[in-house]
Design a protein around this motif. Sequence first.
Motif, short mmCIF file in Angstrom:
data_model
loop_
_atom_site.label_atom_id
_atom_site.label_comp_id
_atom_site.label_asym_id
_atom_site.label_seq_id
_atom_site.Cartn_x
_atom_site.Cartn_y
_atom_site.Cartn_z
N THR A 72 0.93 -1.36 -0.13
CA THR A 72 0.03 0.01 0.07
C THR A 72 0.93 1.27 0.03
O THR A 72 0.60 2.27 -0.84
N ALA A 76 0.74 4.11 -2.97
CA ALA A 76 0.13 5.10 -2.49
C ALA A 76 1.06 6.21 -2.67
O ALA A 76 0.78 7.34 -3.16
N LEU A 85 -6.46 5.96 -2.36
CA LEU A 85 -6.07 4.62 -2.41
C LEU A 85 -7.21 3.97 -1.25
O LEU A 85 -7.15 4.41 -0.18
N THR A 111 -5.14 7.34 1.74
CA THR A 111 -5.60 5.95 1.99
C THR A 111 -6.47 5.93 3.09
O THR A 111 -6.76 6.34 4.00
#
Length: 222
Positions: A72, A76, A85, A111
């Motif tokens: 992630t 991101a 995201l 995120t």
Amino acid sequence: MSQQQWTAVDHYFTDLLAPADEALTAALRDSDAAGLPQISVAPNQGKLLQLLAQIQGARRILEIGTLGGYSTIWLARALPADGRLITLEYSPVHAEVARGNLARAGLDKITEVRVGPALDSLTALAIEHPEPFDLVFIDADKANNPHYVEWALKLTRPGSLIIVDNVVRSGAVTDAASTEPSIQGTREALEIIARHPKLTGTALQTVGTKGYDGFALARVLD
Ligand code: SAH
Ligand code: DHB
Ligand code: MG
């Protein structure tokens, strides 16, 4: 060729081209400390995901399977300041570790970690009629890979990129008679990519610190 050799080459590539920084190092350290399995993408694979997101000009990314948020962070970091995201994770423990890691990396504003079985989260997400995602990274329970590819198709646009992790599993993917749900799921996902009129794709084998595995890539067509 041996695992030892693959690891040595990966360390060389990673130190040179995808070196860790404090946020990435701490993300793996905290994931280990919380007892999460060591199944994140390798650093040079994370960098590949980031490059693909940049090449894609991605502004919106969907990830299925967060773990501690290591992939992630790489993804991101490819986003613009107003990018977004969303990452889906079954385990509340994994999700909490990931939130801490994303906050430390300064990515908590762009995120969002959603907890629950991804199929439920995807149903809920679709009801929100989100703007299409430019990139979807599928890396959760492999048995559901065909469903995840179908969902990715619903949540993307022509030109979007769909990436499926772990499509080789040391070669097990060639076993058409396999009764393992993860192998069956991955083979079905690859067959969807092959046959679906709105997808064109390929798959690649990889070796490295994470062993012998691979990725599938698919582009959504008009
Ligand atoms: N993308 C991560 C690794 C993900 S590992 C990285 O590279 O850093 C796979 C993750 O999928 C695990 O955290 C697991 O808990 C999660 N998972 C398994 N089944 C799931 C499901 N049905 N829905 C959502 N997440 C699931
Ligand atoms: C496993 C899952 C992954 O996503 C991965 O990259 C490697 C291993 C696993 O479930 O064993
Ligand atoms: Mg994976």
